[in-house]
Enzyme design. Structure first.
Site, PDB file in Angstrom:
ATOM      1  N   HIS A 248      -3.929 -19.620 -10.958  1.00  0.00           N
ATOM      2  CA  HIS A 248      -5.226 -19.898 -10.246  1.00  0.00           C
ATOM      3  C   HIS A 248      -5.875 -18.248 -10.653  1.00  0.00           C
ATOM      4  O   HIS A 248      -7.110 -18.242 -10.444  1.00  0.00           O
ATOM      5  CB  HIS A 248      -5.224 -19.925  -8.866  1.00  0.00           C
ATOM      6  CG  HIS A 248      -4.804 -21.183  -8.508  1.00  0.00           C
ATOM      7  ND1 HIS A 248      -5.367 -22.473  -8.675  1.00  0.00           N
ATOM      8  CD2 HIS A 248      -3.507 -21.608  -7.706  1.00  0.00           C
ATOM      9  CE1 HIS A 248      -4.608 -23.315  -8.131  1.00  0.00           C
ATOM     10  NE2 HIS A 248      -3.464 -22.763  -7.532  1.00  0.00           N
TER      11      HIS A 248
ATOM     12  N   ARG B  26       2.793  14.949   7.457  1.00  0.00           N
ATOM     13  CA  ARG B  26       1.427  14.549   7.990  1.00  0.00           C
ATOM     14  C   ARG B  26       0.094  14.613   7.059  1.00  0.00           C
ATOM     15  O   ARG B  26      -0.899  14.318   7.159  1.00  0.00           O
ATOM     16  CB  ARG B  26       1.337  15.060   9.389  1.00  0.00           C
ATOM     17  CG  ARG B  26       2.402  14.743  10.228  1.00  0.00           C
ATOM     18  CD  ARG B  26       2.109  15.106  11.518  1.00  0.00           C
ATOM     19  NE  ARG B  26       1.017  14.818  12.384  1.00  0.00           N
ATOM     20  CZ  ARG B  26       1.067  13.746  13.215  1.00  0.00           C
ATOM     21  NH1 ARG B  26       2.194  13.106  13.042  1.00  0.00           N
ATOM     22  NH2 ARG B  26      -0.170  13.380  13.679  1.00  0.00           N
TER      23      ARG B  26
ATOM     24  N   GLU C 245       4.853  -5.746  -0.318  1.00  0.00           N
ATOM     25  CA  GLU C 245       5.376  -4.894   0.006  1.00  0.00           C
ATOM     26  C   GLU C 245       6.076  -3.918  -1.251  1.00  0.00           C
ATOM     27  O   GLU C 245       5.922  -2.704  -1.397  1.00  0.00           O
ATOM     28  CB  GLU C 245       6.269  -5.019   0.989  1.00  0.00           C
ATOM     29  CG  GLU C 245       7.315  -3.738   1.479  1.00  0.00           C
ATOM     30  CD  GLU C 245       6.629  -2.724   1.954  1.00  0.00           C
ATOM     31  OE1 GLU C 245       5.094  -2.984   2.176  1.00  0.00           O
ATOM     32  OE2 GLU C 245       7.086  -1.743   2.317  1.00  0.00           O
TER      33      GLU C 245
ATOM     34  N   LYS D 148       1.596  10.574   6.059  1.00  0.00           N
ATOM     35  CA  LYS D 148       2.395   9.693   6.670  1.00  0.00           C
ATOM     36  C   LYS D 148       1.803   8.845   8.058  1.00  0.00           C
ATOM     37  O   LYS D 148       1.900   7.627   8.131  1.00  0.00           O
ATOM     38  CB  LYS D 148       3.840  10.353   7.188  1.00  0.00           C
ATOM     39  CG  LYS D 148       4.457   9.600   7.907  1.00  0.00           C
ATOM     40  CD  LYS D 148       5.482   8.736   6.942  1.00  0.00           C
ATOM     41  CE  LYS D 148       6.374   7.781   7.697  1.00  0.00           C
ATOM     42  NZ  LYS D 148       6.626   6.798   6.907  1.00  0.00           N
TER      43      LYS D 148
ATOM     44  N   TRP E 125      -4.528  17.177   6.047  1.00  0.00           N
ATOM     45  CA  TRP E 125      -4.997  16.248   4.936  1.00  0.00           C
ATOM     46  C   TRP E 125      -6.579  15.899   5.151  1.00  0.00           C
ATOM     47  O   TRP E 125      -7.082  15.768   6.039  1.00  0.00           O
ATOM     48  CB  TRP E 125      -4.309  14.742   5.388  1.00  0.00           C
ATOM     49  CG  TRP E 125      -4.398  13.853   4.435  1.00  0.00           C
ATOM     50  CD1 TRP E 125      -3.589  13.360   3.535  1.00  0.00           C
ATOM     51  CD2 TRP E 125      -5.599  12.629   4.494  1.00  0.00           C
ATOM     52  NE1 TRP E 125      -4.180  12.193   2.993  1.00  0.00           N
ATOM     53  CE2 TRP E 125      -5.297  11.808   3.790  1.00  0.00           C
ATOM     54  CE3 TRP E 125      -6.532  12.335   5.579  1.00  0.00           C
ATOM     55  CZ2 TRP E 125      -6.107  10.650   3.510  1.00  0.00           C
ATOM     56  CZ3 TRP E 125      -7.297  11.287   5.538  1.00  0.00           C
ATOM     57  CH2 TRP E 125      -7.197  10.305   4.599  1.00  0.00           C
TER      58      TRP E 125
HETATM   59  O1  M6R Z   1       2.790   4.274  11.152  1.00  0.00           O
HETATM   60  P1  M6R Z   1       2.341   2.684  10.894  1.00  0.00           P
HETATM   61  O2  M6R Z   1       3.280   1.975  10.705  1.00  0.00           O
HETATM   62  O3  M6R Z   1       1.081   2.191  11.790  1.00  0.00           O
HETATM   63  O4  M6R Z   1       1.690   3.045   9.596  1.00  0.00           O
HETATM   64  C1  M6R Z   1       0.963   2.065   8.860  1.00  0.00           C
HETATM   65  C2  M6R Z   1       0.725   2.526   7.348  1.00  0.00           C
HETATM   66  O5  M6R Z   1       0.074   3.371   7.401  1.00  0.00           O
HETATM   67  C3  M6R Z   1       1.812   2.783   6.582  1.00  0.00           C
HETATM   68  O6  M6R Z   1       2.907   1.210   6.738  1.00  0.00           O
HETATM   69  C4  M6R Z   1       1.717   2.674   5.171  1.00  0.00           C
HETATM   70  O7  M6R Z   1       1.108   1.581   4.509  1.00  0.00           O
HETATM   71  C5  M6R Z   1       2.927   3.388   4.574  1.00  0.00           C
HETATM   72  N1  M6R Z   1       2.610   4.656   3.601  1.00  0.00           N
HETATM   73  C6  M6R Z   1       3.582   2.533   3.622  1.00  0.00           C
HETATM   74  O8  M6R Z   1       4.686   2.974   2.833  1.00  0.00           O
END
Ligand code: M6R
Length: 612
Positions: free
Chosen positions: A508, A27, A485, A607, A74
């Protein structure tokens, strides 16, 4: 972001707190600290850096006592440093606080306190909380009342744990928009940002709700509302996963473990939800809104980051197969747009692994305010978004610890496919098409296993491309979001610059960047846009770029066109993203490892993004 943990019981607190911090480190990991009540004093140890650094410092300066609080940070306000690390205390050392969230009005509060003579020792917003509690705490005002007084003054979000020298046998905890769970053990209590810090000690959990304050002593706990005095009777839930699922097992990193867990994760997302012969999806979480869903004429999919990419794939699925007009919006934009919404015929579906993402949660609140039906696809059971939405579908993939989302993403796509089946069969989708989708969904785990079996090839490929500084990821239709992604995965864990682009957009503008040092990776399965993609690939090839391709097994034509080809098994077009993303996850991982990056804890990221 930030992880907090507190312990009160009969055992030494510091080991339990440290163990909790290790599990919460995903976190936030730029500084860490803990404070333990030792008789009539509170002692604190803090470091800049990771929890391992805190553990080393604690070996030099051990703390003894059977209650305490701890934090892994963080940074939001104030750079990562020991002085800005939590726990924070007031200038008299009476009150210690750990906090996850943001005190939005900290500046005027701090100014006022400074005018009264309070001396601050950090740049954080959190420190004002410690000073204010200390100011209100006296013989007639127990800790919980002083905390409640302060919470009524501050604006923003918090999960908060407070201890005070004057009341050594007590932890006060409070929550507003940041998660907090209380583990109820045998004569001991652990309170933490998430269950992974608790599960080692007890499986009995209480989820604190927004605006609730808990008072925890060795003898028990009470929970009341910030603005009320009556004790609440909260349900105790049982954690339904074990800590092995939250551990690394034999894998060097959580991310790799989670990539390899995908076949099982998808089975879990599908379990009990597919009626193959009827071409139907059974979604218990939507039962109560089934009739309302029949009337929906437009669906708004809202999410952040990787979950947003899942939403983009969902848009293609829902429009093509379920006949539901769909719009996708990044959560942080949705709340500031003046979206034209009709509560009678439209619904909002948010997607979030953690269920705690501040922007996504805010979008749910905004949609509810406008009277829309709100639905969620969420992994963490009991999380804020799961609670805030009216109905939804859980992913059931167990804890995802690596900052880079992998198994949650393929599960989100799987659940979106289930939803497509569900809504499609409510509308025009035929039994034949329904059966076909259901059969192909069921076959996915085995197909992913086949891709994973070829992971060695991807690690060799990574060694070849490790010196490259830029990548284009290119796709069309269902695989355009996978290009986004794939590029995000690479950026976030390897720090190599990568951009995702729709194949048709290259000419483009982006094509100008292409040269022999700027490779392009095409996601080009044999689908309805295959020929168009091949033409775009040729255009890039002509301009001298190195070409990588993700292609359908047996596609020999591409072997002659691209420098490297990674194959995925054939499946239904709408499900190809669930397969094509897997080699991209592995490629990002292998490139990051070759560059010696900390893949599970990439720099500057966390995270769970619980701040705006
Ligand atoms: O917990 P969430 O799915 O809401 O989180 C969304 C984004 O913060 C999360 O997907 C982030 O982009 C990841 N680090 C991607 O790998």
């Amino acid at each position: 972001m930030c992880g907090i943990v507190g312990y009160i019981g009969n055992r030494e607190a510091s080991g339990i707190l440290l163990d909790g911090l290790h599990r919460l480190e995903y976190r936030g990991y730029d500084s860490a600290g803990l404070a333990v009540v030792d008789g009539k004093q509170i002692k604190r140890v803090r470091v800049q850096g990771k929890v391992a650094a805190l553990a080393s410092k604690l070996k030099q300066e051990p703390l003894s006592g059977s209650s305490g609080i701890a934090h892994t940070r963080w940074a939001t306000h104030g750079a990562p440093s020991e002085a800005n690390a939590h726990p924070h205390c007031d200038d008299k050392g009476r009150v210690y606080v750990v906090h996850n969230g943001i005190v939005e009005n900290y500046a005027p509060l701090k100014q006022e306190l400074q005018q009264e003579g309070h001396v601050f020792s950090s740049e954080t917003d959190t420190e004002v909380i410690a000073h204010l509690i200390s100011k209100f705490l006296d013989e007639n005002t127990p800790l919980e009342l002083a905390v409640k007084k302060v919470l009524k003054l501050i604006k923003g979000t918090y999960a908060l744990l407070v201890i005070a020298v004057a009341e050594p046998g007590k932890i006060v905890a409070a929550r507003q928009s940041s998660p907090l769970r209380l583990g109820v053990g045998q004569d001991e209590f652990i309170i933490a940002s998430d269950a992974s810090a608790i599960a080692n000690y007890t499986k009995q959990l209480i989820t604190l709700g927004d605006g609730e304050v808990a008072v925890i002593t060795r003898a028990g706990y009470t929970i009341s509302e910030l603005h009320g005095e009556v004790d609440l009777d909260k349900d105790i839930e049982e954690i339904d996963w074990n800590l092995d699922e939250a551990g690394k097992g034999d894998f060097p990193h959580y991310m790799l473990k989670e990539i390899f867990e995908q076949p099982e994760a998808i089975k879990n997302s599908l379990r009990g939800r597919l009626l193959v012969e009827d071409g139907q999806a059974v979604l218990g979480g939507l039962r109560q809104v089934e009739d309302r869903l029949r009337k929906i004429k437009r669906l708004h999919l809202i999410a952040c980051g990787t979950a947003y990419h899942a939403a983009l794939v969902g848009e293609y699925m829902l429009e093509e197969y379920a006949n539901v007009p769909t719009e996708v919006c990044v959560a942080s934009e949705f709340r500031y747009r003046k979206a034209i919404l009709d509560p009678e015929t439209e619904a909002v579906l948010v997607i979030s692994q953690s269920g705690e993402t501040a922007d996504t949660l805010a979008a749910v609140k905004e949609a509810k305010e406008k009277g829309l039906l709100t639905l969620g696809i969420v992994n963490v059971v009991g999380s804020s978004i799961a609670q805030a939405t009216e109905a939804g579908i859980y992913n059931h993939v167990g804890p995802e610890i690596g900052v880079a989302s992998t198994k949650a993403f393929t599960s989100q796509l799987t659940v979106l496919a289930l939803l497509t089946l569900f809504l499609g069969r409510q509308r025009n989708m035929s039994l034949v098409i329904g059966k076909r989708i259901a059969e192909e969904l069921k076959a996915l785990p085995l197909k992913i296993e086949k891709i994973l079996a070829g992971s060695q090839l991807i690690s060799q490929l990574a060694k070849k491309y490790v010196r490259v500084n830029n990548f284009y990821y290119v796709g069309r239709k269902y695989n355009y979001p996978i290009a986004l992604e794939g590029a995000l995965k690479l950026k976030e864990i390897s720090y190599i610059h990568a951009e995702g682009a729709p194949a048709g957009e290259l000419k483009h503008g982006p094509l100008a960047m292409i040269d022999s040092n700027f490779p392009a990776l095409f996601i080009i399965p044999q689908d309805s846009v295959y020929e168009k993609n091949v033409s775009n690939l040729e255009e890039v090839r002509t301009r001298g770029a190195k070409l990588l391709a993700i292609a359908t097994a047996g596609d020999n034509r591409l072997a002659g066109l691209a420098d490297e080809v990674l194959y995925i098994p054939k499946t239904l077009e709408m499900l190809t993203p669930i397969l094509s993303v897997v080699p991209l996850q592995l490629l990002a991982y292998q490139l990051a490892i070759s560059l010696d990056r900390d893949v599970d804890k990439p720099r500057n990221l966390a995270k769970s993004v619980t701040v705006e």
